[in-house]
Design an enzyme around this catalytic site. Structure first.
Site, PDB file in Angstrom:
ATOM      1  N   TYR A 169      -2.024  -0.538  10.402  1.00 41.10           N
ATOM      2  CA  TYR A 169      -2.106  -0.832   8.969  1.00 41.10           C
ATOM      3  C   TYR A 169      -0.827  -0.412   8.259  1.00 41.10           C
ATOM      4  O   TYR A 169      -0.260  -1.174   7.471  1.00 41.10           O
ATOM      5  CB  TYR A 169      -3.312  -0.121   8.371  1.00 41.10           C
ATOM      6  CG  TYR A 169      -3.541  -0.440   6.910  1.00 41.10           C
ATOM      7  CD1 TYR A 169      -4.048  -1.671   6.519  1.00 41.10           C
ATOM      8  CD2 TYR A 169      -3.244   0.496   5.919  1.00 41.10           C
ATOM      9  CE1 TYR A 169      -4.254  -1.972   5.183  1.00 41.10           C
ATOM     10  CE2 TYR A 169      -3.458   0.211   4.580  1.00 41.10           C
ATOM     11  CZ  TYR A 169      -3.959  -1.028   4.215  1.00 41.10           C
ATOM     12  OH  TYR A 169      -4.149  -1.322   2.885  1.00 41.10           O
ATOM     13  N   SER A 187       0.850  -1.190   0.000  1.00 34.28           N
ATOM     14  CA  SER A 187       0.000   0.000   0.000  1.00 34.28           C
ATOM     15  C   SER A 187       0.882   1.235   0.000  1.00 34.28           C
ATOM     16  O   SER A 187       2.026   1.196   0.487  1.00 34.28           O
ATOM     17  CB  SER A 187      -0.895   0.023   1.239  1.00 34.28           C
ATOM     18  OG  SER A 187      -1.605   1.247   1.332  1.00 34.28           O
TER      19      SER A 187
END
Length: 254
Positions: free
Chosen positions: A149, A136
């Site tokens: 995350y 990501s």
């Protein structure tokens, strides 16, 4: 014209929705035989003799091992592993419990490790393979409330480099894709939950030099290239696909 993944066997975790579905659809178009590995059944319309669903809870090591073994039993080997499945929640360090942190790391980081560990000897036995991890842009920067995350995705990026270094001698390549904003059912629900969703959509679009938001198929296109023999000199890399978002500096206007 020959299909780029003809004769290849792939596992795609979380391949039944969002980014994973985009990858599944593109792999199928390019001739791969695919095992979608996830907890819940994918849409029946994407399943056939060449694309199958193998149910597995990716928090359980025994189920991960069983899913890989069932793929090999069904298709005779393994050439491509896409570690796509993941979770996300918004909690600061103060708000987060130890159990929250452990859950994020178990799904986003430990499961890819266990899948890769199971896949490497299978790929080696076939002369090589391609490991593709979905990272990501939050492994490079972070949005508010995403410490767990971001840590998990930064870990995936580092893991990608290390696996590439260790297993290049086996003919195994390992790369990561770091998506930015990708349209999906989940992102749509998130946008609709905002008090002024129309404004948020305009501002979100303005963040992207490409002039549009990403689609699951965009990630699928890159994944096909990374899985194919066209990318045999690419390994250990993190390919950012974000429509230029992380390259655009904000100006204090407004």
């Amino acid at each position: 014209m020959s299909k780029r993944l003809e004769g290849k066997v792939a596992i795609i975790t979380g391949g039944g929705r969002g980014i994973g579905l985009g990858i599944t659809q593109r792999f199928a178009e390019e001739g791969a035989r695919i095992a979608i590995v996830q907890r819940n059944a994918p849409p029946p319309s994407i399943l056939n003799e060449r694309t199958v669903f193998i149910q597995a809870d990716l928090t359980l090591p025994d189920e991960i091992a069983r899913a890989v073994d069932r793929t090999v039993e069904r298709f005779g080997g393994l050439d491509i592993l896409v570690n796509n499945a993941g979770i996300m929640f918004e909690k600061t360090v103060e708000e987060m419990s130890e159990a929250d942190w452990d859950q994020m790391m178990t799904v986003n980081l430990k499961a890819p490790f266990l899948l890769t560990k199971r896949a490497v000897p299978l790929m080696r036995s076939r002369g090589g393979g391609s490991l593709i991890n979905i990272g990501s842009i939050e492994g490079i920067g972070s949005n508010p409330g995403h410490p767990a995350y971001s840590a998990s995705k930064a870990g995936i990026h580092g893991f990608t480099a290390a696996v590439a270094v260790d297993h290049g001698r086996d003919g195994i390549r390992c790369n990561a894709i770091a998506p930015g904003w990708i349209n999906s059912d989940l992102s749509e629900i998130y946008l609709e939950s905002m008090p002024d969703s129309a404004r948020i959509r305009r501002e979100l679009l303005a963040m992207h030099p490409a002039g549009r938001l990403g689609e699951p198929r965009d990630i699928g296109n890159l994944a096909v290239w990374l899985a194919s023999d066209e990318s045999t000199f690419a390994t250990g890399q993190v390919f950012v696909m974000d429509g230029g978002r992380t390259k655009k500096l904000p100006l204090p206007i407004g």
